[in-house]
Motif scaffolding. Sequence first.
Motif, PDB file in Angstrom:
ATOM      1  N   LYS A   1      -6.850   8.324 -17.494  1.00  0.00           N
ATOM      2  CA  LYS A   1      -5.811   8.713 -18.481  1.00  0.00           C
ATOM      3  C   LYS A   1      -4.424   9.010 -18.296  1.00  0.00           C
ATOM      4  O   LYS A   1      -3.874   9.341 -19.117  1.00  0.00           O
ATOM      5  CB  LYS A   1      -6.983   9.740 -19.494  1.00  0.00           C
ATOM      6  CG  LYS A   1      -8.098   9.384 -19.803  1.00  0.00           C
ATOM      7  CD  LYS A   1      -8.738  10.724 -20.519  1.00  0.00           C
ATOM      8  CE  LYS A   1     -10.102  10.364 -21.242  1.00  0.00           C
ATOM      9  NZ  LYS A   1     -10.525  11.341 -21.932  1.00  0.00           N
ATOM     10  N   GLY A   2      -4.165   9.135 -16.935  1.00  0.00           N
ATOM     11  CA  GLY A   2      -2.977   9.476 -16.485  1.00  0.00           C
ATOM     12  C   GLY A   2      -2.441   8.183 -15.561  1.00  0.00           C
ATOM     13  O   GLY A   2      -2.434   7.171 -15.995  1.00  0.00           O
ATOM     14  N   ASP A   3      -1.662   8.636 -14.875  1.00  0.00           N
ATOM     15  CA  ASP A   3      -0.856   7.733 -13.805  1.00  0.00           C
ATOM     16  C   ASP A   3      -1.750   7.228 -12.525  1.00  0.00           C
ATOM     17  O   ASP A   3      -2.666   8.152 -12.245  1.00  0.00           O
ATOM     18  CB  ASP A   3       0.461   8.007 -13.556  1.00  0.00           C
ATOM     19  CG  ASP A   3       1.322   8.219 -14.544  1.00  0.00           C
ATOM     20  OD1 ASP A   3       1.373   7.594 -15.587  1.00  0.00           O
ATOM     21  OD2 ASP A   3       2.090   9.199 -14.529  1.00  0.00           O
ATOM     22  N   VAL A   4      -1.622   6.293 -11.787  1.00  0.00           N
ATOM     23  CA  VAL A   4      -2.087   5.849 -10.575  1.00  0.00           C
ATOM     24  C   VAL A   4      -1.098   5.397  -9.710  1.00  0.00           C
ATOM     25  O   VAL A   4      -0.204   4.775 -10.115  1.00  0.00           O
ATOM     26  CB  VAL A   4      -3.110   4.518 -10.911  1.00  0.00           C
ATOM     27  CG1 VAL A   4      -3.655   3.875  -9.719  1.00  0.00           C
ATOM     28  CG2 VAL A   4      -4.297   4.834 -11.832  1.00  0.00           C
ATOM     29  N   VAL A   5      -1.128   5.969  -8.605  1.00  0.00           N
ATOM     30  CA  VAL A   5       0.038   5.703  -7.465  1.00  0.00           C
ATOM     31  C   VAL A   5      -0.741   5.445  -6.329  1.00  0.00           C
ATOM     32  O   VAL A   5      -1.686   6.226  -5.763  1.00  0.00           O
ATOM     33  CB  VAL A   5       1.170   6.801  -7.567  1.00  0.00           C
ATOM     34  CG1 VAL A   5       0.476   8.229  -6.977  1.00  0.00           C
ATOM     35  CG2 VAL A   5       2.312   6.201  -6.571  1.00  0.00           C
ATOM     36  N   SER A   6      -0.200   4.699  -5.280  1.00  0.00           N
ATOM     37  CA  SER A   6      -0.585   4.316  -3.925  1.00  0.00           C
ATOM     38  C   SER A   6       0.666   4.489  -3.156  1.00  0.00           C
ATOM     39  O   SER A   6       1.589   3.385  -3.476  1.00  0.00           O
ATOM     40  CB  SER A   6      -1.409   3.294  -3.556  1.00  0.00           C
ATOM     41  OG  SER A   6      -1.734   3.009  -2.445  1.00  0.00           O
ATOM     42  N   ILE A   7       0.976   5.071  -2.112  1.00  0.00           N
ATOM     43  CA  ILE A   7       1.817   5.342  -1.144  1.00  0.00           C
ATOM     44  C   ILE A   7       1.363   4.708   0.151  1.00  0.00           C
ATOM     45  O   ILE A   7       0.476   5.399   0.606  1.00  0.00           O
ATOM     46  CB  ILE A   7       2.482   6.522  -1.186  1.00  0.00           C
ATOM     47  CG1 ILE A   7       2.843   6.966  -2.548  1.00  0.00           C
ATOM     48  CG2 ILE A   7       3.598   6.489   0.030  1.00  0.00           C
ATOM     49  CD1 ILE A   7       3.674   8.506  -2.383  1.00  0.00           C
ATOM     50  N   GLY A   8       1.897   3.427   0.622  1.00  0.00           N
ATOM     51  CA  GLY A   8       1.291   2.910   1.760  1.00  0.00           C
ATOM     52  C   GLY A   8       0.027   2.039   1.760  1.00  0.00           C
ATOM     53  O   GLY A   8      -0.788   1.906   2.564  1.00  0.00           O
TER      54      GLY A   8
ATOM     55  N   PHE B   1      10.625  -5.117   7.182  1.00  0.00           N
ATOM     56  CA  PHE B   1      11.623  -5.402   8.073  1.00  0.00           C
ATOM     57  C   PHE B   1      10.882  -5.738   9.257  1.00  0.00           C
ATOM     58  O   PHE B   1      10.160  -5.034  10.101  1.00  0.00           O
ATOM     59  CB  PHE B   1      12.652  -4.263   8.185  1.00  0.00           C
ATOM     60  CG  PHE B   1      13.748  -4.406   9.004  1.00  0.00           C
ATOM     61  CD1 PHE B   1      14.894  -5.238   8.634  1.00  0.00           C
ATOM     62  CD2 PHE B   1      13.838  -4.006  10.414  1.00  0.00           C
ATOM     63  CE1 PHE B   1      15.880  -5.337   9.366  1.00  0.00           C
ATOM     64  CE2 PHE B   1      14.880  -3.948  11.114  1.00  0.00           C
ATOM     65  CZ  PHE B   1      15.829  -4.938  10.933  1.00  0.00           C
ATOM     66  N   ASN B   2      11.234  -6.755   9.697  1.00  0.00           N
ATOM     67  CA  ASN B   2      10.725  -7.431  11.051  1.00  0.00           C
ATOM     68  C   ASN B   2       9.062  -7.492  10.881  1.00  0.00           C
ATOM     69  O   ASN B   2       8.380  -6.848  12.016  1.00  0.00           O
ATOM     70  CB  ASN B   2      11.108  -6.665  12.246  1.00  0.00           C
ATOM     71  CG  ASN B   2      12.562  -7.224  12.857  1.00  0.00           C
ATOM     72  OD1 ASN B   2      13.089  -8.180  12.327  1.00  0.00           O
ATOM     73  ND2 ASN B   2      13.303  -6.217  13.408  1.00  0.00           N
ATOM     74  N   GLY B   3       8.812  -7.709   9.823  1.00  0.00           N
ATOM     75  CA  GLY B   3       7.150  -7.700   9.839  1.00  0.00           C
ATOM     76  C   GLY B   3       6.421  -6.345   9.507  1.00  0.00           C
ATOM     77  O   GLY B   3       5.336  -6.172   9.172  1.00  0.00           O
ATOM     78  N   ASP B   4       7.291  -5.258   9.746  1.00  0.00           N
ATOM     79  CA  ASP B   4       6.773  -3.778   9.554  1.00  0.00           C
ATOM     80  C   ASP B   4       7.042  -3.148   7.898  1.00  0.00           C
ATOM     81  O   ASP B   4       8.355  -3.498   7.622  1.00  0.00           O
ATOM     82  CB  ASP B   4       7.214  -2.801  10.508  1.00  0.00           C
ATOM     83  CG  ASP B   4       6.707  -3.146  11.718  1.00  0.00           C
ATOM     84  OD1 ASP B   4       5.694  -3.610  11.973  1.00  0.00           O
ATOM     85  OD2 ASP B   4       7.508  -3.120  12.905  1.00  0.00           O
ATOM     86  N   ASP B   5       6.126  -2.820   7.229  1.00  0.00           N
ATOM     87  CA  ASP B   5       6.717  -2.214   6.026  1.00  0.00           C
ATOM     88  C   ASP B   5       7.168  -0.669   6.006  1.00  0.00           C
ATOM     89  O   ASP B   5       6.403   0.076   6.850  1.00  0.00           O
ATOM     90  CB  ASP B   5       5.328  -2.109   4.992  1.00  0.00           C
ATOM     91  CG  ASP B   5       5.853  -1.698   3.842  1.00  0.00           C
ATOM     92  OD1 ASP B   5       6.476  -0.762   3.424  1.00  0.00           O
ATOM     93  OD2 ASP B   5       5.213  -2.330   2.864  1.00  0.00           O
ATOM     94  N   LEU B   6       8.330  -0.508   6.004  1.00  0.00           N
ATOM     95  CA  LEU B   6       9.051   0.786   6.117  1.00  0.00           C
ATOM     96  C   LEU B   6       8.499   1.883   5.570  1.00  0.00           C
ATOM     97  O   LEU B   6       8.526   3.030   5.915  1.00  0.00           O
ATOM     98  CB  LEU B   6      10.619   0.722   5.738  1.00  0.00           C
ATOM     99  CG  LEU B   6      11.313  -0.361   6.433  1.00  0.00           C
ATOM    100  CD1 LEU B   6      12.712  -0.442   6.229  1.00  0.00           C
ATOM    101  CD2 LEU B   6      11.147  -0.246   8.251  1.00  0.00           C
ATOM    102  N   VAL B   7       7.976   1.655   4.207  1.00  0.00           N
ATOM    103  CA  VAL B   7       7.063   2.769   3.515  1.00  0.00           C
ATOM    104  C   VAL B   7       6.044   3.197   4.050  1.00  0.00           C
ATOM    105  O   VAL B   7       5.723   4.437   4.693  1.00  0.00           O
ATOM    106  CB  VAL B   7       6.927   2.282   2.102  1.00  0.00           C
ATOM    107  CG1 VAL B   7       6.359   3.467   1.342  1.00  0.00           C
ATOM    108  CG2 VAL B   7       8.279   2.193   1.150  1.00  0.00           C
ATOM    109  N   LYS B   8       5.367   2.198   4.727  1.00  0.00           N
ATOM    110  CA  LYS B   8       3.993   2.533   5.189  1.00  0.00           C
ATOM    111  C   LYS B   8       4.279   3.216   6.544  1.00  0.00           C
ATOM    112  O   LYS B   8       3.700   4.393   6.988  1.00  0.00           O
ATOM    113  CB  LYS B   8       3.120   1.162   5.761  1.00  0.00           C
ATOM    114  CG  LYS B   8       2.318   0.937   4.302  1.00  0.00           C
ATOM    115  CD  LYS B   8       1.543  -0.340   4.819  1.00  0.00           C
ATOM    116  CE  LYS B   8       0.833  -1.100   3.888  1.00  0.00           C
ATOM    117  NZ  LYS B   8       0.162  -2.099   4.017  1.00  0.00           N
TER     118      LYS B   8
END
Length: 181
Positions: free
Chosen positions: A98-105, A146-153
């Motif tokens: 019923k609210g929001d859904v978020v995934s970080i990484g 960047f260079n195959g790496d996800d900076l957020v993860k």
Amino acid sequence: MRRPFLPTLLLACSLAVPALAAEPAKKPAKAPAKTICVNVKDGSKAVQGTNLVIEPGEKVKDAVAVDGDVIVKKGAVVDNDVAAIRGRVILEPGAKVKGDVVSIGGEVRVPAGAHVDGDVTALGGKLVVDKKEDVSGEQNSLSLVFNGDDLVKEFVGKALDEDAGKCHILDDEDDDDDKDV
């Protein structure tokens, strides 16, 4: 009027806050033992180091996983928000948030037949929504590779690795009895 998502995101991110101020630690020789913490005081569930599964027929207030996935099964209802930090959010057909859904990484999956009343966001992972009408709010996805790496993860991973093995149990009512375990 929908409840803002910020309090849930702050609860999830509070596990990583002490790590942001510290110097990067050297990698341990062996992997630390998994830490599992659950707080169901107000009807919410939060875990660290494992998956959180909301079973069919179950109704929870908020669902948060750090270093694990949140899986909302068919027939389960989350009254507010779902968040996964360094993990995935997976809804099954017939699940409702019923609210929001978020995934970080990690990624967010909303298959046909699942429904999200709020927004869905994937930072550092994929957003998979089978039918746009199953999400009432906005659909957002951001991945910085960047260079195959996800900076957020990488950022989230480093922040959480610094605080590995420690779990913060939070009580929204009173900050005096919050403690580390």
